[in-house]
Design an enzyme around this catalytic site. Structure first.
Site, short mmCIF file in Angstrom:
data_model
loop_
_atom_site.label_atom_id
_atom_site.label_comp_id
_atom_site.label_asym_id
_atom_site.label_seq_id
_atom_site.Cartn_x
_atom_site.Cartn_y
_atom_site.Cartn_z
N ARG A 177 -14.56 -4.53 -5.24
CA ARG A 177 -14.85 -5.48 -4.17
C ARG A 177 -15.14 -4.67 -2.92
O ARG A 177 -14.64 -3.55 -2.75
CB ARG A 177 -13.70 -6.46 -3.95
CG ARG A 177 -12.37 -5.84 -3.55
CD ARG A 177 -11.34 -6.92 -3.30
NE ARG A 177 -10.03 -6.38 -2.92
CZ ARG A 177 -9.01 -7.14 -2.51
NH1 ARG A 177 -9.16 -8.46 -2.41
NH2 ARG A 177 -7.85 -6.60 -2.19
N GLN A 233 -0.67 0.02 -5.52
CA GLN A 233 -1.74 -0.42 -4.61
C GLN A 233 -2.22 0.77 -3.79
O GLN A 233 -1.42 1.53 -3.25
CB GLN A 233 -1.24 -1.53 -3.68
CG GLN A 233 -2.33 -2.08 -2.77
CD GLN A 233 -1.88 -3.32 -2.00
OE1 GLN A 233 -0.82 -3.86 -2.25
NE2 GLN A 233 -2.72 -3.78 -1.09
N ASP A 234 -3.55 0.95 -3.75
CA ASP A 234 -4.16 2.01 -2.94
C ASP A 234 -3.73 3.41 -3.40
O ASP A 234 -3.36 4.26 -2.58
CB ASP A 234 -3.82 1.84 -1.46
CG ASP A 234 -4.43 0.58 -0.86
OD1 ASP A 234 -5.06 -0.18 -1.61
OD2 ASP A 234 -4.28 0.36 0.35
N GLN A 250 0.83 -1.21 0.00
CA GLN A 250 0.00 0.00 0.00
C GLN A 250 0.86 1.26 0.00
O GLN A 250 1.79 1.38 0.81
CB GLN A 250 -0.93 0.01 1.22
CG GLN A 250 -1.90 -1.15 1.26
CD GLN A 250 -1.41 -2.33 2.07
OE1 GLN A 250 -0.21 -2.59 2.12
NE2 GLN A 250 -2.32 -3.03 2.71
N ASP A 310 -7.15 -2.32 -5.47
CA ASP A 310 -7.95 -1.40 -4.65
C ASP A 310 -7.49 0.05 -4.82
O ASP A 310 -7.42 0.80 -3.84
CB ASP A 310 -7.87 -1.79 -3.17
CG ASP A 310 -8.30 -3.22 -2.91
OD1 ASP A 310 -9.02 -3.79 -3.74
OD2 ASP A 310 -7.89 -3.78 -1.88
#
Length: 318
Positions: A232, A155-156, A133, A177
């Site tokens: 998700r 990521q993120d 992240q 994500d």
């Protein structure tokens, strides 16, 4: 003549505002650091007053940016979206002074607590790479606008943590994500690019909140061979809608993933309408995704999604 006059009026209506201060990495402005310029901006939090305008000349600014709540009413505008870059490289696995990993929420290149900020024509990047992240943006203020901004990460990439946010003509890339959080956000004509197999969104919309994320007239692309889910549920009441989006084959046929939480299938609101391209496969979508009627889709305007109690409509520029 009337047509020409109308066109000229439209052009000048959206001309770049006169800057109050200039940031230039080469020393030709008032500051060499964007953070310093923000920290010296006046404390103007009344949304009825003009924003303090900071013009950022082309260059790479390797720094972390924090906008405190008392200085939210600011317009940061870059000289060139690709050549004006704010970048840093923290990731969640780095150790802090206490010897423990710093965690996701302490990694943003840009963190905004103030309300009413506008970022335009600039790149915000976390350059840590595929190491876990690593946020390019953490948005905690309300009524935040991002126009022609490039968000780079893995990521993120973007945490829309709380408040209401509007993204227009932006480019957002990542692989897991990379658009996530509990805020209400509207993405208008944005380009979403998936770097590796993963998930585009992970909304954590609070229960009984009217809207989560709405993507309208956007485009989704991916690196060669990539397959990604549209979303998700980070939390069980996640809400995400895609309207009239051009979806490449990077979007998985099933579209959505329950994050190994079958009960969330009954509580999430994942919906699509009018999308096109090889990734827009209505017949193959998970059965628990919600179909929208044309009337329901038409009702999801920036004003309706973001209006709140103050009637905010960022799609109409003053």
């Amino acid at each position: 003549m009337l047509v020409v006059a109308s066109l000229l009026a439209a052009v000048f209506a959206f001309a770049a505002p006169k800057p109050d201060t200039v940031v230039a990495a080469d020393g030709s402005g008032d500051y060499t650091s964007l953070q310093e310029a923000i920290s010296k901006a006046p404390m103007k939090t009344d949304p009825a007053t003009p924003r303090w305008v900071i013009f950022v000349k082309a260059g790479t600014y390797t720094e972390r940016i924090y906008v405190q709540r008392e200085r939210g009413n600011i317009h940061v505008i870059g000289e060139d979206a690709r050549k004006t870059v704010v970048a840093y490289h923290l990731n969640a696995n780095l150790l802090g002074e206490d010897g423990k990993p710093i965690g996701t929420f302490r990694t943003p290149t840009v963190q905004i607590d103030g309300d009413g900020m506008l970022w335009e024509n600039i790149t915000l990047a976390n350059t840590a790479g595929p190491v876990g992240q690593a946020l390019a943006l953490r948005a905690d203020g309300d009524r935040l606008e991002f126009r022609k901004v490039r968000f780079l990460g893995w990521q993120d990439t973007i945490l829309v943590n709380r408040g209401r946010h509007y993204f227009e003509d932006c480019y957002i890339e990542g692989h897991v994500d990379f658009i996530f959080g509990a805020a209400t956000a509207f993405f208008n004509r944005c380009h979403i690019h998936v770097l590796r197999n993963g998930y585009i969104t992970a909304a954590s919309t609070p229960k009984d909140t009217a809207h989560g994320y709405v993507f309208a007239d956007c485009k989704i692309t991916g690196a060669e061979g990539v397959l990604a889910y549209l979303g998700r549920p980070w939390r069980d009441f996640a809400k995400t809608v895609f309207l009239r989006t051009d979806m490449s084959a990077a979007v998985r046929p099933e579209g959505w993933n329950n994050w190994n939480k079958p009960p969330a299938e009954a509580t999430t609101f994942y919906a699509e309408f009018g999308s096109t391209g090889p990734g827009a496969n209505d017949a193959a979508r998970v059965k628990w995704a919600k179909p929208l009627t044309a009337e329901q889709a038409a009702a999801l305007t920036p004003a309706a999604v973001l209006g709140g109690e103050d009637g905010w409509n960022p799609a109409v520029r003053p």
